[in-house]
Design a protein around this motif. Structure first.
Motif, PDB file in Angstrom:
ATOM      1  N   ARG A  56      10.045  -1.460  -1.120  1.00 22.52           N
ATOM      2  CA  ARG A  56       8.864  -2.129  -0.564  1.00 22.52           C
ATOM      3  C   ARG A  56       9.162  -2.780   0.791  1.00 22.52           C
ATOM      4  O   ARG A  56       8.419  -2.599   1.754  1.00 22.52           O
ATOM      5  CB  ARG A  56       8.341  -3.170  -1.549  1.00 22.52           C
ATOM      6  CG  ARG A  56       7.086  -3.901  -1.095  1.00 22.52           C
ATOM      7  CD  ARG A  56       6.618  -4.954  -2.090  1.00 22.52           C
ATOM      8  NE  ARG A  56       6.806  -4.599  -3.480  1.00 22.52           N
ATOM      9  CZ  ARG A  56       5.939  -3.905  -4.224  1.00 22.52           C
ATOM     10  NH1 ARG A  56       4.810  -3.508  -3.690  1.00 22.52           N
ATOM     11  NH2 ARG A  56       6.194  -3.631  -5.482  1.00 22.52           N
ATOM     12  N   ASP A  57      10.240  -3.552   0.884  1.00 19.25           N
ATOM     13  CA  ASP A  57      10.560  -4.245   2.142  1.00 19.25           C
ATOM     14  C   ASP A  57      10.867  -3.260   3.264  1.00 19.25           C
ATOM     15  O   ASP A  57      10.426  -3.439   4.401  1.00 19.25           O
ATOM     16  CB  ASP A  57      11.726  -5.213   1.944  1.00 19.25           C
ATOM     17  CG  ASP A  57      11.363  -6.381   1.040  1.00 19.25           C
ATOM     18  OD1 ASP A  57      10.153  -6.664   0.877  1.00 19.25           O
ATOM     19  OD2 ASP A  57      12.295  -7.000   0.484  1.00 19.25           O
ATOM     20  N   ALA A  58      11.628  -2.211   2.946  1.00 17.54           N
ATOM     21  CA  ALA A  58      11.954  -1.198   3.968  1.00 17.54           C
ATOM     22  C   ALA A  58      10.694  -0.475   4.425  1.00 17.54           C
ATOM     23  O   ALA A  58      10.522  -0.199   5.618  1.00 17.54           O
ATOM     24  CB  ALA A  58      12.967  -0.208   3.413  1.00 17.54           C
ATOM     25  N   LEU A  59       9.800  -0.191   3.486  1.00 15.99           N
ATOM     26  CA  LEU A  59       8.544   0.468   3.845  1.00 15.99           C
ATOM     27  C   LEU A  59       7.667  -0.446   4.698  1.00 15.99           C
ATOM     28  O   LEU A  59       6.992   0.013   5.621  1.00 15.99           O
ATOM     29  CB  LEU A  59       7.801   0.906   2.585  1.00 15.99           C
ATOM     30  CG  LEU A  59       8.430   2.052   1.804  1.00 15.99           C
ATOM     31  CD1 LEU A  59       7.743   2.234   0.460  1.00 15.99           C
ATOM     32  CD2 LEU A  59       8.398   3.337   2.608  1.00 15.99           C
ATOM     33  N   ALA A  60       7.689  -1.742   4.409  1.00 15.47           N
ATOM     34  CA  ALA A  60       6.911  -2.699   5.199  1.00 15.47           C
ATOM     35  C   ALA A  60       7.416  -2.742   6.640  1.00 15.47           C
ATOM     36  O   ALA A  60       6.628  -2.731   7.588  1.00 15.47           O
ATOM     37  CB  ALA A  60       6.980  -4.084   4.569  1.00 15.47           C
ATOM     38  N   GLN A 113       0.829  -1.210   0.000  1.00 16.50           N
ATOM     39  CA  GLN A 113       0.000   0.000   0.000  1.00 16.50           C
ATOM     40  C   GLN A 113       0.867   1.265   0.000  1.00 16.50           C
ATOM     41  O   GLN A 113       0.536   2.245  -0.671  1.00 16.50           O
ATOM     42  CB  GLN A 113      -0.931   0.005   1.224  1.00 16.50           C
ATOM     43  CG  GLN A 113      -1.967  -1.097   1.209  1.00 16.50           C
ATOM     44  CD  GLN A 113      -2.927  -0.969   0.049  1.00 16.50           C
ATOM     45  OE1 GLN A 113      -3.450   0.108  -0.222  1.00 16.50           O
ATOM     46  NE2 GLN A 113      -3.129  -2.045  -0.674  1.00 16.50           N
ATOM     47  N   LEU A 114       1.972   1.242   0.749  1.00 12.06           N
ATOM     48  CA  LEU A 114       2.853   2.411   0.795  1.00 12.06           C
ATOM     49  C   LEU A 114       3.546   2.642  -0.543  1.00 12.06           C
ATOM     50  O   LEU A 114       3.763   3.792  -0.944  1.00 12.06           O
ATOM     51  CB  LEU A 114       3.879   2.266   1.916  1.00 12.06           C
ATOM     52  CG  LEU A 114       3.313   2.443   3.318  1.00 12.06           C
ATOM     53  CD1 LEU A 114       4.350   2.087   4.368  1.00 12.06           C
ATOM     54  CD2 LEU A 114       2.817   3.874   3.527  1.00 12.06           C
ATOM     55  N   VAL A 115       3.909   1.574  -1.231  1.00 12.77           N
ATOM     56  CA  VAL A 115       4.495   1.726  -2.568  1.00 12.77           C
ATOM     57  C   VAL A 115       3.473   2.370  -3.499  1.00 12.77           C
ATOM     58  O   VAL A 115       3.792   3.302  -4.250  1.00 12.77           O
ATOM     59  CB  VAL A 115       4.984   0.363  -3.120  1.00 12.77           C
ATOM     60  CG1 VAL A 115       5.243   0.433  -4.618  1.00 12.77           C
ATOM     61  CG2 VAL A 115       6.228  -0.082  -2.386  1.00 12.77           C
ATOM     62  N   ARG A 116       2.249   1.892  -3.444  1.00 16.64           N
ATOM     63  CA  ARG A 116       1.193   2.457  -4.294  1.00 16.64           C
ATOM     64  C   ARG A 116       0.953   3.930  -3.966  1.00 16.64           C
ATOM     65  O   ARG A 116       0.902   4.784  -4.848  1.00 16.64           O
ATOM     66  CB  ARG A 116      -0.097   1.655  -4.120  1.00 16.64           C
ATOM     67  CG  ARG A 116      -1.183   2.011  -5.124  1.00 16.64           C
ATOM     68  CD  ARG A 116      -2.412   1.122  -4.984  1.00 16.64           C
ATOM     69  NE  ARG A 116      -2.985   1.113  -3.659  1.00 16.64           N
ATOM     70  CZ  ARG A 116      -3.756   2.093  -3.155  1.00 16.64           C
ATOM     71  NH1 ARG A 116      -4.020   3.147  -3.877  1.00 16.64           N
ATOM     72  NH2 ARG A 116      -4.253   2.001  -1.951  1.00 16.64           N
ATOM     73  N   LEU A 117       0.849   4.240  -2.672  1.00 17.56           N
ATOM     74  CA  LEU A 117       0.620   5.620  -2.242  1.00 17.56           C
ATOM     75  C   LEU A 117       1.817   6.506  -2.577  1.00 17.56           C
ATOM     76  O   LEU A 117       1.654   7.619  -3.077  1.00 17.56           O
ATOM     77  CB  LEU A 117       0.348   5.650  -0.733  1.00 17.56           C
ATOM     78  CG  LEU A 117       0.147   7.012  -0.100  1.00 17.56           C
ATOM     79  CD1 LEU A 117      -1.122   7.660  -0.631  1.00 17.56           C
ATOM     80  CD2 LEU A 117       0.099   6.898   1.412  1.00 17.56           C
ATOM     81  N   GLY A 118       3.037   6.006  -2.304  1.00 14.62           N
ATOM     82  CA  GLY A 118       4.241   6.793  -2.593  1.00 14.62           C
ATOM     83  C   GLY A 118       4.388   7.080  -4.075  1.00 14.62           C
ATOM     84  O   GLY A 118       4.774   8.189  -4.474  1.00 14.62           O
ATOM     85  N   THR A 119       4.084   6.097  -4.897  1.00 16.25           N
ATOM     86  CA  THR A 119       4.160   6.297  -6.347  1.00 16.25           C
ATOM     87  C   THR A 119       3.168   7.364  -6.791  1.00 16.25           C
ATOM     88  O   THR A 119       3.508   8.250  -7.587  1.00 16.25           O
ATOM     89  CB  THR A 119       3.886   4.972  -7.088  1.00 16.25           C
ATOM     90  OG1 THR A 119       4.861   4.013  -6.671  1.00 16.25           O
ATOM     91  CG2 THR A 119       3.955   5.150  -8.588  1.00 16.25           C
TER      92      THR A 119
END
Length: 160
Positions: A96-100, A62-68
């Motif tokens: 992605r892994d760091a954001l998770a 979700q953070l990757v999607r939001l950040g993009t």
């Protein structure tokens, strides 16, 4: 004819006596079957209750999607950074892994046995002068191996 009636009478009477006693047993068997199905359903929910690690993977996606969306699709990055970063979506996806893991550090889990509530509060940190990470507060329900976002509150990344 009277003789045939007398011969059949006890048989029919016996049949009437047997049938009512079998009906309650059928009902209790049906109730036991329904109870077994309900217990199996509850057990499957308990087993499929997502863990914090499952939520972290979901939050990373979700953070990757939001950040993009926030940093790449909309012009929120300063011009110098936009010129320097060649493939913004790929750069964010690589994190992605760091954001998770980061999301996991700001998440609390309330285990309800058959489901879990995850509350994540993060953001607002300053990345560069005048550029803050957007802050957000997300309440998510995890049930049956899936996640349903119940509430989101977000603040923009503008400096105060």
């Amino acid at each position: 004819d009277a003789r045939r009636v007398r011969e059949n009478l006890p048989t029919r009477a016996a049949a009437c006596l047997v049938s009512p006693s079998s009906r309650p047993q059928g009902r209790s068997a049906l109730a036991m079957l329904a109870g077994g199905i309900a217990a199996a359903g509850v057990l499957s929910l308990v087993v499929s209750n997502p863990s914090l690690e499952d939520y972290q993977a979901h939050a990373g996606d979700q953070l990757v999607r939001l950040g993009t969306k926030e940093l790449c699709d909309e012009p929120t990055l300063p011009m110098v950074l936009r010129l320097w970063i060649r493939n913004c979506p790929e750069l964010i996806a690589s994190q992605r892994d760091a954001l998770a893991v980061l999301a996991g550090q700001f998440t609390t889990r309330r285990n309800l046995v058959v489901a879990s509530l995850y509350s994540t509060r993060m953001g607002g940190q300053e990345l560069l002068p005048g550029l803050r990470l957007p802050g957000f507060d997300v309440l998510t329900l995890g049930v049956a191996g899936r996640f349903v976002i119940l509430r989101t509150d977000a603040s923009d990344g503008a400096s105060e």
